[in-house]
Design an enzyme around this catalytic site. Structure first.
Site, PDB file in Angstrom:
ATOM      1  N   SER A 170       0.836  -1.196   0.000  1.00 19.28           N
ATOM      2  CA  SER A 170       0.000   0.000   0.000  1.00 19.28           C
ATOM      3  C   SER A 170       0.869   1.244   0.000  1.00 19.28           C
ATOM      4  O   SER A 170       1.996   1.226   0.536  1.00 19.28           O
ATOM      5  CB  SER A 170      -0.901   0.022   1.243  1.00 19.28           C
ATOM      6  OG  SER A 170      -1.591   1.259   1.359  1.00 19.28           O
ATOM      7  N   TYR A 187      -1.589  -0.732  10.511  1.00 17.28           N
ATOM      8  CA  TYR A 187      -1.709  -1.180   9.125  1.00 17.28           C
ATOM      9  C   TYR A 187      -0.541  -0.692   8.277  1.00 17.28           C
ATOM     10  O   TYR A 187       0.080  -1.467   7.540  1.00 17.28           O
ATOM     11  CB  TYR A 187      -3.035  -0.689   8.538  1.00 17.28           C
ATOM     12  CG  TYR A 187      -3.195  -0.958   7.074  1.00 17.28           C
ATOM     13  CD1 TYR A 187      -3.562  -2.228   6.611  1.00 17.28           C
ATOM     14  CD2 TYR A 187      -2.993   0.046   6.127  1.00 17.28           C
ATOM     15  CE1 TYR A 187      -3.717  -2.478   5.260  1.00 17.28           C
ATOM     16  CE2 TYR A 187      -3.145  -0.196   4.767  1.00 17.28           C
ATOM     17  CZ  TYR A 187      -3.512  -1.463   4.344  1.00 17.28           C
ATOM     18  OH  TYR A 187      -3.660  -1.700   2.994  1.00 17.28           O
TER      19      TYR A 187
END
Length: 279
Positions: free
Chosen positions: A155, A168
Protein backbone atom coordinates in the site's frame (compact mmCIF):
# COMPACT_ATOMS: atom_id res chain seq x y z
CA UNK A 1 -11.45 -28.82 -6.81
CA UNK A 2 -11.59 -27.54 -10.42
CA UNK A 3 -14.83 -25.88 -11.37
CA UNK A 4 -16.75 -27.75 -14.06
CA UNK A 5 -17.49 -25.66 -17.16
CA UNK A 6 -20.96 -27.20 -17.54
CA UNK A 7 -22.02 -25.67 -14.23
CA UNK A 8 -21.67 -22.10 -15.51
CA UNK A 9 -22.03 -20.11 -18.70
CA UNK A 10 -20.88 -21.70 -21.96
CA UNK A 11 -17.20 -21.02 -22.66
CA UNK A 12 -16.55 -18.21 -25.07
CA UNK A 13 -13.67 -17.75 -27.47
CA UNK A 14 -10.69 -16.18 -25.79
CA UNK A 15 -6.91 -16.14 -25.86
CA UNK A 16 -5.20 -19.55 -26.06
CA UNK A 17 -4.27 -21.17 -22.75
CA UNK A 18 -0.83 -20.12 -21.55
CA UNK A 19 -0.07 -23.42 -19.81
CA UNK A 20 0.73 -21.38 -16.71
CA UNK A 21 -0.95 -21.31 -13.31
CA UNK A 22 -1.51 -18.34 -11.02
CA UNK A 23 -2.47 -18.56 -7.34
CA UNK A 24 -4.33 -15.55 -5.91
CA UNK A 25 -5.15 -15.05 -2.23
CA UNK A 26 -8.07 -12.91 -1.11
CA UNK A 27 -9.44 -13.77 -4.54
CA UNK A 28 -13.18 -13.19 -4.20
CA UNK A 29 -13.26 -9.40 -3.88
CA UNK A 30 -11.49 -6.18 -4.75
CA UNK A 31 -7.96 -6.29 -6.12
CA UNK A 32 -7.75 -10.07 -5.71
CA UNK A 33 -10.87 -10.63 -7.81
CA UNK A 34 -9.57 -8.14 -10.40
CA UNK A 35 -6.33 -10.14 -10.64
CA UNK A 36 -8.30 -13.36 -11.08
CA UNK A 37 -10.46 -11.89 -13.86
CA UNK A 38 -7.47 -10.39 -15.71
CA UNK A 39 -5.33 -13.52 -15.47
CA UNK A 40 -8.25 -15.74 -16.53
CA UNK A 41 -8.82 -13.51 -19.57
CA UNK A 42 -5.13 -13.91 -20.45
CA UNK A 43 -5.48 -17.70 -20.38
CA UNK A 44 -3.91 -18.58 -17.03
CA UNK A 45 -5.24 -21.51 -15.05
CA UNK A 46 -6.06 -20.38 -11.53
CA UNK A 47 -5.94 -21.46 -7.90
CA UNK A 48 -8.19 -19.14 -5.89
CA UNK A 49 -7.78 -18.80 -2.12
CA UNK A 50 -10.28 -17.15 0.25
CA UNK A 51 -12.15 -17.90 3.46
CA UNK A 52 -15.69 -17.99 2.01
CA UNK A 53 -15.97 -21.39 0.31
CA UNK A 54 -19.41 -20.74 -1.20
CA UNK A 55 -18.41 -17.42 -2.73
CA UNK A 56 -15.13 -18.93 -3.88
CA UNK A 57 -16.89 -21.77 -5.71
CA UNK A 58 -19.34 -19.45 -7.45
CA UNK A 59 -16.55 -17.16 -8.65
CA UNK A 60 -14.49 -20.14 -9.86
CA UNK A 61 -17.41 -21.47 -11.89
CA UNK A 62 -17.98 -18.05 -13.42
CA UNK A 63 -14.35 -17.69 -14.54
CA UNK A 64 -14.06 -21.27 -15.76
CA UNK A 65 -17.26 -21.03 -17.76
CA UNK A 66 -16.42 -17.65 -19.27
CA UNK A 67 -12.81 -18.32 -20.23
CA UNK A 68 -12.57 -22.11 -20.57
CA UNK A 69 -9.70 -22.39 -18.10
CA UNK A 70 -9.07 -24.66 -15.12
CA UNK A 71 -9.97 -22.99 -11.81
CA UNK A 72 -9.28 -24.75 -8.51
CA UNK A 73 -10.51 -23.41 -5.18
CA UNK A 74 -8.75 -23.57 -1.83
CA UNK A 75 -10.78 -22.27 1.14
CA UNK A 76 -8.30 -21.13 3.79
CA UNK A 77 -7.94 -18.57 6.57
CA UNK A 78 -4.40 -17.28 6.13
CA UNK A 79 -4.33 -15.77 9.60
CA UNK A 80 -4.02 -19.36 10.90
CA UNK A 81 -1.19 -21.88 10.68
CA UNK A 82 -3.50 -24.48 9.13
CA UNK A 83 -4.63 -22.04 6.44
CA UNK A 84 -1.07 -21.11 5.51
CA UNK A 85 0.02 -24.75 5.53
CA UNK A 86 -2.73 -25.73 3.07
CA UNK A 87 -1.63 -23.06 0.59
CA UNK A 88 2.06 -23.86 1.11
CA UNK A 89 1.30 -27.46 0.21
CA UNK A 90 -0.34 -26.40 -3.06
CA UNK A 91 2.57 -24.09 -3.89
CA UNK A 92 4.87 -27.10 -3.70
CA UNK A 93 2.66 -29.37 -5.81
CA UNK A 94 2.02 -29.87 -9.53
CA UNK A 95 1.14 -28.21 -11.76
CA UNK A 96 3.64 -25.61 -10.59
CA UNK A 97 2.48 -22.11 -9.72
CA UNK A 98 4.09 -19.57 -12.07
CA UNK A 99 2.59 -16.44 -10.47
CA UNK A 100 1.71 -15.97 -6.79
CA UNK A 101 -0.40 -12.95 -5.86
CA UNK A 102 -0.37 -12.36 -2.10
CA UNK A 103 -3.40 -10.09 -1.88
CA UNK A 104 -5.17 -11.11 1.35
CA UNK A 105 -4.94 -8.47 4.07
CA UNK A 106 -6.90 -6.51 6.66
CA UNK A 107 -6.96 -3.18 8.47
CA UNK A 108 -8.44 -2.35 11.88
CA UNK A 109 -10.88 0.47 12.54
CA UNK A 110 -9.34 1.34 15.90
CA UNK A 111 -6.21 3.06 17.24
CA UNK A 112 -3.51 0.97 18.84
CA UNK A 113 -4.38 1.99 22.42
CA UNK A 114 -7.94 0.71 21.92
CA UNK A 115 -6.85 -2.45 20.19
CA UNK A 116 -6.25 -5.93 21.56
CA UNK A 117 -3.44 -8.42 21.27
CA UNK A 118 -5.77 -10.79 19.43
CA UNK A 119 -6.74 -8.20 16.78
CA UNK A 120 -3.20 -6.95 16.26
CA UNK A 121 -1.84 -10.47 16.07
CA UNK A 122 -4.42 -11.40 13.43
CA UNK A 123 -3.45 -8.34 11.37
CA UNK A 124 0.24 -9.22 11.55
CA UNK A 125 -0.37 -12.89 10.79
CA UNK A 126 -2.36 -12.04 7.67
CA UNK A 127 -0.52 -8.95 6.41
CA UNK A 128 3.02 -10.06 7.27
CA UNK A 129 3.33 -13.67 8.39
CA UNK A 130 1.25 -15.17 5.56
CA UNK A 131 3.09 -13.10 2.95
CA UNK A 132 6.42 -14.34 4.30
CA UNK A 133 5.36 -17.99 4.45
CA UNK A 134 3.73 -18.17 1.02
CA UNK A 135 6.55 -16.28 -0.69
CA UNK A 136 9.07 -18.62 0.89
CA UNK A 137 7.00 -21.64 -0.19
CA UNK A 138 6.82 -20.43 -3.80
CA UNK A 139 10.35 -19.22 -4.49
CA UNK A 140 12.43 -22.44 -4.26
CA UNK A 141 10.48 -24.06 -7.09
CA UNK A 142 10.50 -20.88 -9.15
CA UNK A 143 14.24 -20.38 -8.80
CA UNK A 144 14.87 -24.04 -9.67
CA UNK A 145 12.77 -23.65 -12.83
CA UNK A 146 14.38 -20.25 -13.57
CA UNK A 147 10.92 -18.82 -14.05
CA UNK A 148 8.12 -17.32 -11.93
CA UNK A 149 6.90 -14.22 -10.18
CA UNK A 150 5.39 -13.07 -6.89
CA UNK A 151 3.28 -9.95 -6.45
CA UNK A 152 2.84 -8.90 -2.82
CA UNK A 153 0.02 -6.38 -2.45
CA UNK A 154 1.24 -3.60 -0.18
CA UNK A 155 0.00 0.00 0.00
CA UNK A 156 1.00 3.62 -0.45
CA UNK A 157 0.35 3.80 3.30
CA UNK A 158 3.54 1.81 3.82
CA UNK A 159 5.71 4.76 2.76
CA UNK A 160 5.01 6.73 5.94
CA UNK A 161 3.04 6.82 9.21
CA UNK A 162 0.01 8.19 7.38
CA UNK A 163 -2.58 6.60 9.70
CA UNK A 164 -1.60 7.66 13.23
CA UNK A 165 -2.57 5.04 15.80
CA UNK A 166 -2.96 2.31 13.18
CA UNK A 167 -0.49 -0.54 12.69
CA UNK A 168 -1.71 -1.18 9.12
CA UNK A 169 0.84 1.15 7.55
CA UNK A 170 3.65 -0.49 9.52
CA UNK A 171 2.64 -3.91 8.23
CA UNK A 172 2.63 -2.63 4.65
CA UNK A 173 6.03 -0.96 5.11
CA UNK A 174 7.32 -4.43 5.93
CA UNK A 175 5.71 -5.94 2.81
CA UNK A 176 7.28 -3.32 0.53
CA UNK A 177 10.76 -3.59 2.07
CA UNK A 178 10.59 -7.38 2.12
CA UNK A 179 9.53 -7.58 -1.53
CA UNK A 180 12.25 -5.19 -2.70
CA UNK A 181 14.93 -7.09 -0.80
CA UNK A 182 13.84 -10.57 -1.90
CA UNK A 183 13.18 -9.33 -5.42
CA UNK A 184 16.81 -8.28 -5.78
CA UNK A 185 18.07 -11.64 -4.51
CA UNK A 186 16.06 -13.79 -6.96
CA UNK A 187 16.60 -11.70 -10.10
CA UNK A 188 19.68 -13.71 -11.17
CA UNK A 189 17.43 -16.80 -11.31
CA UNK A 190 14.95 -15.23 -13.73
CA UNK A 191 12.34 -14.78 -10.97
CA UNK A 192 10.59 -11.54 -10.12
CA UNK A 193 9.19 -10.34 -6.79
CA UNK A 194 7.33 -7.03 -6.75
CA UNK A 195 5.44 -4.98 -4.18
CA UNK A 196 2.20 -3.49 -5.49
CA UNK A 197 1.44 -0.26 -3.61
CA UNK A 198 -1.97 1.13 -4.58
CA UNK A 199 -3.64 4.13 -3.03
CA UNK A 200 -7.34 4.27 -2.18
CA UNK A 201 -9.03 1.67 -4.38
CA UNK A 202 -12.74 0.94 -4.69
CA UNK A 203 -13.09 -2.50 -3.06
CA UNK A 204 -14.83 -4.05 -0.05
CA UNK A 205 -11.69 -3.48 2.03
CA UNK A 206 -12.81 -0.41 4.00
CA UNK A 207 -16.39 -1.65 4.38
CA UNK A 208 -15.20 -4.94 5.87
CA UNK A 209 -13.03 -3.03 8.34
CA UNK A 210 -15.96 -0.79 9.29
CA UNK A 211 -14.15 2.33 8.07
CA UNK A 212 -16.38 5.14 6.83
CA UNK A 213 -14.88 6.55 3.64
CA UNK A 214 -17.93 8.54 2.48
CA UNK A 215 -16.19 11.91 2.88
CA UNK A 216 -13.28 11.03 0.60
CA UNK A 217 -13.40 12.92 -2.73
CA UNK A 218 -14.18 10.90 -5.83
CA UNK A 219 -10.99 11.87 -7.64
CA UNK A 220 -8.84 10.09 -5.05
CA UNK A 221 -10.23 6.63 -5.81
CA UNK A 222 -8.70 4.08 -8.18
CA UNK A 223 -10.46 1.23 -9.98
CA UNK A 224 -9.22 -2.25 -9.07
CA UNK A 225 -9.01 -3.29 -12.74
CA UNK A 226 -6.75 -0.32 -13.50
CA UNK A 227 -4.53 -1.12 -10.51
CA UNK A 228 -4.09 -4.70 -11.70
CA UNK A 229 -3.41 -3.71 -15.32
CA UNK A 230 -0.67 -1.26 -14.32
CA UNK A 231 0.86 -3.69 -11.84
CA UNK A 232 1.19 -6.43 -14.46
CA UNK A 233 2.83 -3.95 -16.84
CA UNK A 234 5.31 -2.99 -14.12
CA UNK A 235 5.98 -6.65 -13.33
CA UNK A 236 6.84 -7.32 -16.97
CA UNK A 237 9.20 -4.34 -16.91
CA UNK A 238 11.05 -5.90 -13.98
CA UNK A 239 10.14 -3.24 -11.43
CA UNK A 240 10.49 -4.07 -7.74
CA UNK A 241 7.77 -1.65 -6.64
CA UNK A 242 4.62 -0.64 -8.53
CA UNK A 243 2.68 2.49 -7.54
CA UNK A 244 -0.31 2.79 -9.88
CA UNK A 245 -1.56 6.20 -11.05
CA UNK A 246 0.34 9.46 -11.33
CA UNK A 247 -1.29 11.08 -8.28
CA UNK A 248 -0.08 8.33 -5.99
CA UNK A 249 3.37 8.37 -7.57
CA UNK A 250 3.51 12.05 -6.59
CA UNK A 251 2.22 11.24 -3.10
CA UNK A 252 4.94 8.63 -2.58
CA UNK A 253 7.62 11.03 -3.82
CA UNK A 254 6.34 13.65 -1.37
CA UNK A 255 6.33 11.18 1.53
CA UNK A 256 9.94 10.29 0.80
CA UNK A 257 11.31 13.83 0.70
CA UNK A 258 8.97 15.96 2.84
CA UNK A 259 9.99 16.88 6.40
CA UNK A 260 8.49 14.45 8.91
CA UNK A 261 6.72 17.25 10.82
CA UNK A 262 4.89 18.22 7.63
CA UNK A 263 3.97 14.61 6.88
CA UNK A 264 2.57 14.18 10.39
CA UNK A 265 0.56 17.38 10.11
CA UNK A 266 -1.18 16.48 6.85
CA UNK A 267 -1.80 12.77 7.40
CA UNK A 268 -3.84 12.76 10.56
CA UNK A 269 -6.38 9.96 10.74
CA UNK A 270 -9.53 9.76 12.88
CA UNK A 271 -8.65 6.25 14.05
CA UNK A 272 -5.65 7.65 15.90
CA UNK A 273 -7.53 10.23 17.92
CA UNK A 274 -7.97 9.43 21.59
CA UNK A 275 -8.76 11.59 24.56
CA UNK A 276 -6.34 12.35 27.39
CA UNK A 277 -7.30 9.22 29.30
CA UNK A 278 -6.67 7.00 26.31
CA UNK A 279 -10.32 6.02 25.78
Amino acid sequence: MPASPDQGPSPVAGPPATGRTALVTGATAGIGAAFARRLAAEGHDLVLVARDAVRLTGFAEELSGRHGISVATLPADLSTDDGCAAVEQRLGADPPVDLLVNNAGISLNQPFLRSSVADETRLLRLNVHAVLRLTLAALPGMTARRHGAVINVSSVAGFGPVMPGSTYSASKAWVTNFSESVGQSVRPYGVRVMALCPGYTRTEFHQRAGINMSKMPRWIWLAADDVVAESLRDLRKGRLVSVPDWKYKLAVAALRVAPQRLVHAVTRDARGRIDRDGY
